[in-house]
Design a protein around this motif. Structure first.
Motif, mmCIF file in Angstrom:
data_model
loop_
_atom_site.group_PDB
_atom_site.id
_atom_site.type_symbol
_atom_site.label_atom_id
_atom_site.label_comp_id
_atom_site.label_asym_id
_atom_site.label_seq_id
_atom_site.Cartn_x
_atom_site.Cartn_y
_atom_site.Cartn_z
ATOM 1 N N GLY A 183 -9.080 -0.685 5.976
ATOM 2 C CA GLY A 183 -7.979 -0.460 5.051
ATOM 3 C C GLY A 183 -6.615 -0.592 5.712
ATOM 4 O O GLY A 183 -6.501 -0.646 6.941
ATOM 5 N N ARG A 225 -12.605 -7.894 -0.185
ATOM 6 C CA ARG A 225 -13.573 -7.333 0.759
ATOM 7 C C ARG A 225 -14.967 -7.902 0.500
ATOM 8 O O ARG A 225 -15.660 -8.325 1.416
ATOM 9 C CB ARG A 225 -13.620 -5.802 0.655
ATOM 10 C CG ARG A 225 -12.466 -5.109 1.307
ATOM 11 C CD ARG A 225 -12.546 -3.600 1.057
ATOM 12 N NE ARG A 225 -11.543 -2.911 1.815
ATOM 13 C CZ ARG A 225 -11.812 -2.047 2.788
ATOM 14 N NH1 ARG A 225 -13.045 -1.732 3.106
ATOM 15 N NH2 ARG A 225 -10.831 -1.464 3.443
ATOM 16 N N SER A 252 0.795 -1.221 0.000
ATOM 17 C CA SER A 252 0.000 0.000 0.000
ATOM 18 C C SER A 252 0.834 1.281 0.000
ATOM 19 O O SER A 252 0.310 2.354 -0.248
ATOM 20 C CB SER A 252 -0.969 0.011 1.188
ATOM 21 O OG SER A 252 -0.271 0.128 2.410
ATOM 22 N N THR A 269 -7.439 -5.058 4.517
ATOM 23 C CA THR A 269 -7.057 -5.083 3.110
ATOM 24 C C THR A 269 -7.738 -3.923 2.396
ATOM 25 O O THR A 269 -8.761 -3.424 2.858
ATOM 26 C CB THR A 269 -7.470 -6.410 2.428
ATOM 27 O OG1 THR A 269 -6.943 -6.442 1.096
ATOM 28 C CG2 THR A 269 -8.975 -6.592 2.388
ATOM 29 N N ALA A 270 -7.189 -3.535 1.255
ATOM 30 C CA ALA A 270 -7.831 -2.538 0.406
ATOM 31 C C ALA A 270 -8.384 -3.190 -0.861
ATOM 32 O O ALA A 270 -9.000 -2.523 -1.683
ATOM 33 C CB ALA A 270 -6.825 -1.442 0.023
ATOM 34 N N ARG A 308 -10.759 -4.665 -3.182
ATOM 35 C CA ARG A 308 -12.220 -4.606 -3.237
ATOM 36 C C ARG A 308 -12.868 -5.977 -3.411
ATOM 37 O O ARG A 308 -13.887 -6.276 -2.797
ATOM 38 C CB ARG A 308 -12.665 -3.679 -4.376
ATOM 39 C CG ARG A 308 -12.527 -2.229 -4.013
ATOM 40 C CD ARG A 308 -13.172 -1.364 -5.087
ATOM 41 N NE ARG A 308 -12.329 -0.197 -5.237
ATOM 42 C CZ ARG A 308 -11.845 0.247 -6.382
ATOM 43 N NH1 ARG A 308 -12.124 -0.363 -7.505
ATOM 44 N NH2 ARG A 308 -11.087 1.313 -6.418
#
Length: 128
Positions: A119, A107, A17, A101-102, A104
């Motif tokens: 995030g 998620r 990230s 986690t980022a 998508r």
């Protein structure tokens, strides 16, 4: 009865990230993240007061990272995302779960199993 929350950290996503040179030493970056996470085992995270069970899911070049007191490392035999979904699905339904986690798609997959998501900034530190 108080149930310990499960916090699962997507190592590749959190390490990746911030462009701080982590790609030069993926294993070392994952180890630094693991060591940083130990502080959250007792204190917890926002909405998930400690103590929490912390699981760091690693893949690829970081698979050799080992567990330390406070952080269990899970080496994904294939996709780290798939292993994270498995861990969420395997937990007891009443046990609160947070996935950091980022990603998508990840998620979406874990939320379908009742997990909450946060995030990378939730646990991020410089790993370079």
């Amino acid at each position: 009865m108080v149930t310990t929350s499960l916090v699962i950290v997507d190592a590749a996503n959190v390490v990746g990230s911030v462009p701080d040179g982590w790609w030069r030493d993926r294993r070392g970056a994952a180890e630094r993240l693991r060591d940083h996470l130990t502080g959250y085992a007792g204190t917890g995270l926002p909405g998930f007061p400690g103590p929490v069970e912390l699981v760091l899911v690693v893949e690829g070049a970081a698979r050799a990272v080992e567990s330390v007191p406070g952080v269990r490392v899970e080496s994904a035999p294939g996709s780290g995302d798939d292993r994270i979904v498995e861990l969420v699905a395997e937990r007891q339904a009443e046990r609160p779960c947070l996935v950091v986690t980022a990603d998508r798609e990840l998620r979406r997959r874990v939320e379908a199993h009742g997990a909450r998501c946060a995030g990378p900034r939730t646990v991020r530190q410089a790993t370079g």
